[in-house]
Scaffold this active site. Structure first.
Site, short mmCIF file in Angstrom:
data_model
loop_
_atom_site.label_atom_id
_atom_site.label_comp_id
_atom_site.label_asym_id
_atom_site.label_seq_id
_atom_site.Cartn_x
_atom_site.Cartn_y
_atom_site.Cartn_z
N GLY A 118 6.92 1.47 -0.54
CA GLY A 118 8.30 2.09 -1.09
C GLY A 118 9.52 1.02 -0.86
N CYS A 119 10.56 1.25 -1.70
CA CYS A 119 11.69 0.32 -1.62
C CYS A 119 12.42 0.63 -0.39
CB CYS A 119 12.71 0.44 -2.81
SG CYS A 119 13.00 2.07 -3.21
#
Length: 306
Positions: A118-119
């Site tokens: 995930g970012c």
């Protein structure tokens, strides 16, 4: 012979980003399903049997369905790179953050199933994992993380709201403390205690800052900010994409300067007089936080197939 890649979910934000990056990659042949076949499991299965890697840019439930289809194919199954949240802490999956540890690139090269990070998790883990490994932050330390992202990370509805002027200039969200990136942050940063994570979104398209404030005197050995910076620099020495940068003398930092890249910058802003520090990661939420990271992982996986 070119490597064959199928992006399942190529019309979404991450899928489009990966497609654009693949256009500049020689030796990779993209395969696609016709629009009317995209929900046809038989057509998908036939295509999957003809490619080397399938990249999943799907909602979680749809990603799980495609993985189940791949597992049922046995020896004919392609390798899977999943950009959804579905498998980031699942058993049997390799976490696709090559800079996580010294053996991670090789693990990605040889893995059958790779989960793209995930970012927000990318920034948080990049800051915390080296400091936990170095013993500067205990694994049971109470960690708080706050972050701000451009609205492109929020999906089609949020993008449309901002581009039509229907969204607020700034908004904190996920204040029920159940954000979907927390499990991977906790696992891959090697934290025994669940961190507090408070994300927010601003009125800019892309770019991201992830911040972790630290009371230095609460850490064992009472390190200086320079000690934290040195540990980060040692961990990422020689990295192609992750850089440890000096803190700006202005005491300010903006989130957009890495947009369009796969770069990740880490900084330690510290006050020795106050014995406080703020660890900050800057990245493009669509680059190192999504499609850029996926391409980096895909290139490693295809090396394993070479």
């Amino acid at each position: 012979m070119p490597a064959k890649v199928f992006i399942d979910g190529e019309a979404g934000t991450t899928g489009l980003g990966i497609s654009a990056r693949l256009a500049d990659c020689p030796g990779i042949e993209r395969r696609s399903l016709a629009l009317e076949q995209r929900k046809d499991p038989d057509a998908k299965k036939a295509l999957m049997e003809s490619v080397d890697v399938v990249v999943l840019c799907l909602p979680d439930d749809a990603a799980r369905e495609t993985v189940a289809l791949a597992k049922a194919m046995g020896d004919r199954a392609p390798r899977i790179l999943d950009a959804s949240t579905a498998h980031r802490v699942a058993e049997g999956w390799t976490y696709g953050f090559p800079e996580l540890a010294s053996g991670q690139p090789e693990a990605i090269r040889t893995a059958r199933f790779v989960s793209n990070p995930g970012c927000y998790a990318t920034g948080a883990i990049a800051l915390l994992r080296p400091l936990v490994d170095a013993g500067l932050i205990p694994s049971d330390f109470p960690v708080a993380i706050n972050a701000v992202s451009g609205y492109s990370g929020g999906g089609k509805t949020m993008i449309a709201d901002y581009e039509r002027g229907h969204a607020p200039a700034f908004e904190a969200y996920s204040l029920g403390l159940e954000h979907k990136h927390v499990p991977e942050i906790q696992r891959y940063a090697r934290l025994d205690r669940r961190p507090i994570f408070a994300p927010s979104v601003g009125n800019f398209a892309q770019g991201m800052l992830v911040c972790a404030p630290i009371f230095l005197d609460d850490l064992p050995g009472r390190p200086k900010g320079a000690d934290l910076e040195a540990a980060l620099a040692a961990h990422y020495a020689g990295s192609q994409y992750v850089r440890v940068m000096p803190a700006e003398a202005s005491g300010r930092i903006e989130p957009e300067s890495l947009n369009g890249t796969n770069d990740l910058e880490l900084r330690v802003f510290a006050s020795e007089g106050r014995r406080q520090a703020v660890l900050i990661a800057k990245l493009d939420n669509l680059g190192k936080g999504a499609s850029g990271a996926a391409l980096q992982n895909l290139e490693l996986m295809l090396q394993g197939d070479a």
